[in-house]
Scaffold this motif. Sequence first.
Motif, PDB file in Angstrom:
ATOM      1  N   SER A   1      29.400  28.567 -18.187  1.00  0.00           N
ATOM      2  CA  SER A   1      28.775  29.343 -19.261  1.00  0.00           C
ATOM      3  C   SER A   1      29.637  30.540 -19.629  1.00  0.00           C
ATOM      4  O   SER A   1      29.169  31.673 -19.680  1.00  0.00           O
ATOM      5  CB  SER A   1      27.383  29.811 -18.832  1.00  0.00           C
TER       6      SER A   1
ATOM      7  N   PHE B   1      23.989  26.620 -22.441  1.00  0.00           N
ATOM      8  CA  PHE B   1      23.399  26.905 -21.134  1.00  0.00           C
ATOM      9  C   PHE B   1      21.919  27.263 -21.253  1.00  0.00           C
ATOM     10  O   PHE B   1      21.096  26.807 -20.447  1.00  0.00           O
ATOM     11  CB  PHE B   1      24.157  28.038 -20.445  1.00  0.00           C
TER      12      PHE B   1
ATOM     13  N   GLU C   1      28.367  28.561 -23.092  1.00  0.00           N
ATOM     14  CA  GLU C   1      27.370  29.630 -23.060  1.00  0.00           C
ATOM     15  C   GLU C   1      26.213  29.292 -23.994  1.00  0.00           C
ATOM     16  O   GLU C   1      25.045  29.501 -23.657  1.00  0.00           O
ATOM     17  CB  GLU C   1      27.993  30.967 -23.468  1.00  0.00           C
TER      18      GLU C   1
END
Length: 535
Positions: free
Chosen positions: A23, A33, A30
């Motif tokens: 992430s 996630f 990211e």
Amino acid sequence: MSSEHTLAASARRWALELTRRRSVTGTADEASFGPWLAERLRREPAFGRAEVWSFPVAAGDGRHVVAMLIRGKGRRTTVLTGHYDTVSVSDYGELEPFATEPDALTGRLQEKLQTASSAAERRARYDLGSGAFLPARGLLDMKAGLAAGLAVAEGFAASPGEGNILFLAVPDEEANSAGARAAAQKLPSFASEHGLDLVAAVNLDAIADDGDGSDGRAIALGTVGKLLLTAFVAGRATHAGFPLAGLNAAVLAGAVAQRVEWAPELADPGWSRATPPSLLGIRDDKVGYDVTTPGAAFATFNVLFVSRTPAEILDRFDALCREALAGVLEQLRRRAVGASGAGPDAVAEVPVLRFEQVAAKARSASPGDLEAALAEAASLNAPLPERCRLLTERAWRASGLSGPAVVTGFGSVPYLPTRLSQRQDAQRLAACCERAAREAAGPTVRCTDVFAGISDMSFLGEADESSLALIGANTPAWPLLGLADRGCIAGLPIVNAGPWGRDYHTPLERMHVSYGFEVLPRMVDSIARRMLQPC
């Protein structure tokens, strides 16, 4: 199986699973996630009766805040929170494929460290060989912290008592805390809609300790603040063959940088670990080679503070700029004696203005120009300091003012310091932390006044919002941040209790295992449950 053993096993399981899911801040990982974590929590049998949801940081933003509410009895609610984004894994080199695989990384990193040359590498080799530490990108900073929160939530779900647990996982802490800022603004309405009284929050961020762990084994009752001070320097460009016909903006900026670097005047006396300011960046306005001297330059400075106000800090910065400029002008005058050209004798002083003064002149002289510049800046894929530089430059041009001059202001998201207030729940939280620290098994855990790392506590905690008007007026990109002068900080009594380890943000990042998986979840559970008891 004892409740302590169950907490430790749960914390380890969640930590390894979260760490393995990459992430890195600003990447597609990211962005994915948050939705992945929300779905993962919904599928977890232990959270079958929990309410789980997520929401975007902002409209059109792919990053999500993840929330999970586990209800017990009554309205009192403790928030357990932390960030799930991490810094890049590219610095691991040939070990990058294993950067988020703690077990696989351990042996490979030990092998690589057999030829360790630096003190940090030798210490890492010893730590990993002892079995007391576990490496991986993001394990220490700070997925083991999130895992401790999930372990506590899991235990509460199995045996709900008084109150409620609200788990929050946010993105972007490694950049601009967009996740925490979004959560802070939604928490009051969410609490009202769901019949909750948010009485306390525990931030689960990591603590670095290069020593014996006595600094890392800590519960922090407040956090340091951070400002990015900026100095836009307008000079007088000239042909390098006739340097005395102008005034070099880069030279003026260099003088300011030299005076401000480590300046004790900007080190906060209210903090025992007072950190002096430091230059983070300096550049001039030239985009290629020619023999014209720089007409403008821009410098940024990191300032940490606890007891001072942003107004006091900006006043001191302005004074240091004036002192530096007066000094360099006097030096240039001495050097110019006998040379041809007007030189600095033609300049009595270099005025120091604030961005809000320049912006006001720009709006008067060229209505609409700054608004158009803001719209352009909003579409730029550039860091906030760079956007602030461009907006200051645009305001300077539109103002009709001429150099030499220095325009001071702020260049990024402000992080305000927090401390526990005299409110009943805040003082109760301090007492719960002291008790949890005393009861922690193993080496001593202590309570400290200040968490030395920049953290999301600044937006969730009891920060003083009275300075935001000044900061906003002197931050060129302020309208792009989604912050207001009031109501953008949650105002919860908040502490930090997280894992400790060494060398985070480097390939040697590693977490102390027994503290992260055993002591920390036990302490967080103690704090959370005691805060949920009726007054």
